[in-house]
Design an enzyme around this catalytic site. Structure first.
Site, short mmCIF file in Angstrom:
data_model
loop_
_atom_site.label_atom_id
_atom_site.label_comp_id
_atom_site.label_asym_id
_atom_site.label_seq_id
_atom_site.Cartn_x
_atom_site.Cartn_y
_atom_site.Cartn_z
N ARG A 97 0.81 -1.23 0.00
CA ARG A 97 0.00 0.00 0.00
C ARG A 97 0.84 1.28 0.00
NH1 ARG A 97 -3.06 -2.99 3.64
NH2 ARG A 97 -4.80 -4.00 2.56
N LYS B 119 2.38 11.66 -11.05
CA LYS B 119 1.66 10.70 -11.92
C LYS B 119 2.58 9.51 -12.20
CE LYS B 119 -1.53 13.49 -14.61
NZ LYS B 119 -1.85 13.97 -15.98
N GLU C 137 8.99 18.37 -24.55
CA GLU C 137 8.20 18.69 -23.33
C GLU C 137 8.61 20.07 -22.77
OE1 GLU C 137 5.61 17.02 -22.50
OE2 GLU C 137 5.93 14.85 -22.47
N LYS D 214 6.17 23.20 -14.48
CA LYS D 214 5.39 22.04 -14.02
C LYS D 214 5.03 22.20 -12.55
CE LYS D 214 4.40 17.34 -14.13
NZ LYS D 214 4.41 16.12 -14.86
N GLU E 65 -5.36 17.03 -11.21
CA GLU E 65 -5.88 17.31 -12.56
C GLU E 65 -7.40 17.48 -12.61
OE1 GLU E 65 -3.78 15.33 -15.79
OE2 GLU E 65 -5.56 15.53 -17.04
N ARG F 108 -4.17 21.48 -14.44
CA ARG F 108 -3.11 20.50 -14.73
C ARG F 108 -3.28 19.90 -16.12
NH1 ARG F 108 -0.09 16.02 -10.93
NH2 ARG F 108 1.20 15.22 -12.62
N ASN G 221 -1.16 18.65 -20.78
CA ASN G 221 -1.42 17.66 -21.83
C ASN G 221 -1.52 18.29 -23.22
OD1 ASN G 221 -1.50 15.42 -20.10
ND2 ASN G 221 -3.58 15.93 -19.48
N HIS H 45 -0.92 16.16 -26.24
CA HIS H 45 -0.80 14.77 -25.80
C HIS H 45 -1.92 13.86 -26.29
CE1 HIS H 45 2.60 16.08 -23.55
NE2 HIS H 45 2.75 14.93 -22.92
N HIS I 189 -0.36 10.51 -27.67
CA HIS I 189 -0.62 9.16 -27.16
C HIS I 189 -1.17 8.26 -28.27
CE1 HIS I 189 -0.80 10.58 -22.69
NE2 HIS I 189 0.42 10.52 -23.16
N HIS J 60 8.02 8.94 -27.01
CA HIS J 60 7.00 9.86 -26.49
C HIS J 60 7.28 11.31 -26.90
CE1 HIS J 60 3.98 11.41 -23.71
NE2 HIS J 60 4.90 12.23 -23.20
P1 NAD Z 1 12.77 6.58 -21.64
O1 NAD Z 1 12.55 6.44 -20.20
O2 NAD Z 1 12.34 5.46 -22.52
O3 NAD Z 1 14.30 6.91 -21.88
C1 NAD Z 1 14.75 7.06 -23.22
C2 NAD Z 1 16.01 6.23 -23.51
O4 NAD Z 1 17.15 6.89 -22.96
C3 NAD Z 1 16.00 4.84 -22.90
O5 NAD Z 1 16.58 3.93 -23.80
C4 NAD Z 1 16.87 4.99 -21.67
O6 NAD Z 1 17.48 3.79 -21.27
C5 NAD Z 1 17.90 5.97 -22.15
N1 NAD Z 1 18.54 6.79 -21.12
C6 NAD Z 1 17.94 7.40 -20.09
N2 NAD Z 1 18.80 8.20 -19.44
C7 NAD Z 1 19.99 8.07 -20.06
C8 NAD Z 1 21.27 8.62 -19.84
N3 NAD Z 1 21.49 9.56 -18.91
N4 NAD Z 1 22.29 8.22 -20.64
C9 NAD Z 1 22.06 7.32 -21.63
N5 NAD Z 1 20.87 6.79 -21.91
C10 NAD Z 1 19.84 7.16 -21.12
O7 NAD Z 1 12.03 7.86 -22.21
P2 NAD Z 1 11.65 9.28 -21.57
O8 NAD Z 1 11.51 10.18 -22.73
O9 NAD Z 1 12.52 9.66 -20.47
O10 NAD Z 1 10.21 9.02 -20.92
C11 NAD Z 1 9.07 8.75 -21.71
C12 NAD Z 1 8.00 8.19 -20.80
O11 NAD Z 1 7.65 9.17 -19.81
C13 NAD Z 1 6.73 7.81 -21.51
O12 NAD Z 1 6.28 6.57 -21.05
C14 NAD Z 1 5.75 8.89 -21.09
O13 NAD Z 1 4.42 8.45 -21.09
C15 NAD Z 1 6.24 9.20 -19.71
N6 NAD Z 1 5.85 10.51 -19.17
C16 NAD Z 1 5.29 10.55 -17.93
C17 NAD Z 1 4.95 11.78 -17.38
C18 NAD Z 1 4.39 11.82 -15.99
O14 NAD Z 1 3.94 12.89 -15.55
N7 NAD Z 1 4.43 10.74 -15.25
C19 NAD Z 1 5.15 12.96 -18.10
C20 NAD Z 1 5.74 12.87 -19.36
C21 NAD Z 1 6.09 11.64 -19.91
N1 GLY Z 2 2.54 15.07 -17.95
C1 GLY Z 2 1.27 15.58 -17.55
C2 GLY Z 2 1.08 15.71 -16.09
O1 GLY Z 2 1.95 15.42 -15.30
O2 GLY Z 2 0.00 16.10 -15.68
#
Ligand code: NAD
Ligand code: GLY
Length: 343
Positions: free
Chosen positions: A113, A135, A177, A211, A221, A225, A229, A232, A236, A248
């Site tokens: 939990r 999130k 972003e 942010k 949200e 918030r 998006n 987005h 998506h 992404h």
């Molecule tokens: P990712 O996590 O897939 O990382 C991209 C690539 O870079 C991967 O292959 C990773 O291994 C590599 N990598 C990471 N850091 C590195 C470093 N310092 N040196 C070398 N390689 C490195 O992609 P991302 O763009 O970071 O994240 C995308 C994800 O985030 C999506 O799933 C998206 O939906 C999510 N997201 C979530 C939120 C949220 O609020 N939770 C907001 C925006 C995006």
């Molecule tokens: N990436 C959108 C949010 O965090 O609300």
């Protein structure tokens, strides 16, 4: 070095932004059992350096890629947490980009939990966006991020030095972003993001502040918030229809073009804004077209988007830079038409 304090439901947490911070993580992690989760790419780069500083830590490694942002990965993590002896007093540390942060955060939110959770983002995207605001979640075959929770981190530790190993394409994804944050609330970021010599720490600090300002006002949200998006709904759908072969950030870039074009089409803003957004994204090397993706398939994917309500389309659009607006019930034919213009 900067510390941004975030006020969140359940208590405040700090975001530390400091070059070389990864070498001093032990100063920030509470004593006791902890589990560092990273992926196969990052483990050899930073995993060992991190766990060596933490005498009571185990290192867990998940596969790399959005296709592993799944309930199956989370289920495997639960088992590994038990094997590592993690109890409710323990800490889970996510070391990675948004995929690691979202997946591991969901495991930390639900294991026993909920246990303490620290984010150490390693991509520009995760530093400016996904590691902050709480999130967390995973994808289903039916759609992006369809299972998740709000799990505020106890700390976010950002070391801009790790961006030195980030591939250029992933850095550009983070710029998408960052530019989104500029379009929503900070026009100065649009210029800063284009300067190749800008100190990464400064860019991160300014982009993450956008942010922070938004999630503090609306953590769950209910209202503004949703502005985060921008682009987005399109993004998506692009990710899902392409079988997650589109990263992404690149999908967000095209989503920003689509959202501003749709804004102009609905006379919310003038055509010039849409053109300048497209040119800006192209200048930093981000894609601005959907290519071979089918607009009808994209529209079908959009209808599973969490942002749609009771089957009604819902888009975040722009009146002008710094003035986002939520628009519902846009005609399907108009949306498809905008996407056809991006083929
Ligand atoms: P990712 O996590 O897939 O990382 C991209 C690539 O870079 C991967 O292959 C990773 O291994 C590599 N990598 C990471 N850091 C590195 C470093 N310092 N040196 C070398 N390689 C490195 O992609 P991302 O763009 O970071 O994240 C995308 C994800 O985030 C999506 O799933 C998206 O939906 C999510 N997201 C979530 C939120 C949220 O609020 N939770 C907001 C925006 C995006
Ligand atoms: N990436 C959108 C949010 O965090 O609300």
């Amino acid at each position: 070095m900067a510390i941004i304090q975030v006020s969140a439901p359940g208590g405040d947490y700090p975001i530390h932004i400091e070059a070389g911070l990864l070498q001093r993580v032990n100063e920030h992690i509470p004593a006791g059992r902890c589990v560092v989760v990273t992926n196969t790419t990052l483990a050899p780069l930073y995993g060992k350096a991190l766990t060596e500083q933490l005498p009571d830590a185990s290192l867990l490694i998940i596969p790399d890629g959005e296709q592993f942002k799944t309930l199956e990965t989370v289920a495997n993590l639960y088992v590994e947490f038990v094997r590592a002896g993690l109890d409710r007093s323990g800490t889970v540390i996510a070391l990675g980009g948004g995929v690691v942060g979202d997946t591991v955060g969901f495991a930390a939110a639900t294991y026993m939990r909920g246990v303490r959770f620290v984010q150490i983002p390693t991509t520009l995207l995760a530093m400016v966006d996904s590691s902050v605001g709480g999130k967390v979640g995973v994808d289903l075959p039916e759609g992006k991020n369809l299972v998740g929770a709000f799990k505020q981190p106890d700390k976010v530790l950002i070391d801009p030095d790790v961006l030195a190993t980030l591939p250029a394409r992933e850095r550009r994804c983070g710029l998408a972003e960052t530019l989104k944050h500029g379009l929503i609330a900070d026009p100065g970021l649009l210029e800063l993001a284009e300067q190749p010599d800008a100190a990464p720490g400064e860019l991160v600090q300014r982009a993450v502040q956008v942010k922070v300002n938004i999630v503090q006002q609306d953590p769950y949200e209910k209202d503004i918030r949703a502005h985060l998006n921008l682009g987005h709904t399109f993004a998506h759908a692009i990710e899902q229809v392409s079988g997650y072969t589109w990263p992404h950030g690149e999908a967000v870039a095209v989503g920003l073009v689509a959202a501003t074009r749709l804004s102009a089409r609905l006379s919310l803003c003038d055509e010039e804004l849409a053109k300048s957004v497209e040119q800006l994204l192209a200048r930093v090397g981000l894609p601005t077209r959907i290519g071979a993706l089918d607009p009808d398939a994209l529209y079908a994917a959009m209808s599973t988007d969490k942002k749609w309500q009771s089957g009604q389309s819902r888009f975040i659009l722009l009146h002008s830079i710094g003035q986002p607006v939520i628009v519902t019930g846009v005609e399907k034919s108009v949306v498809i038409d905008v996407m056809r213009g991006l083929q």
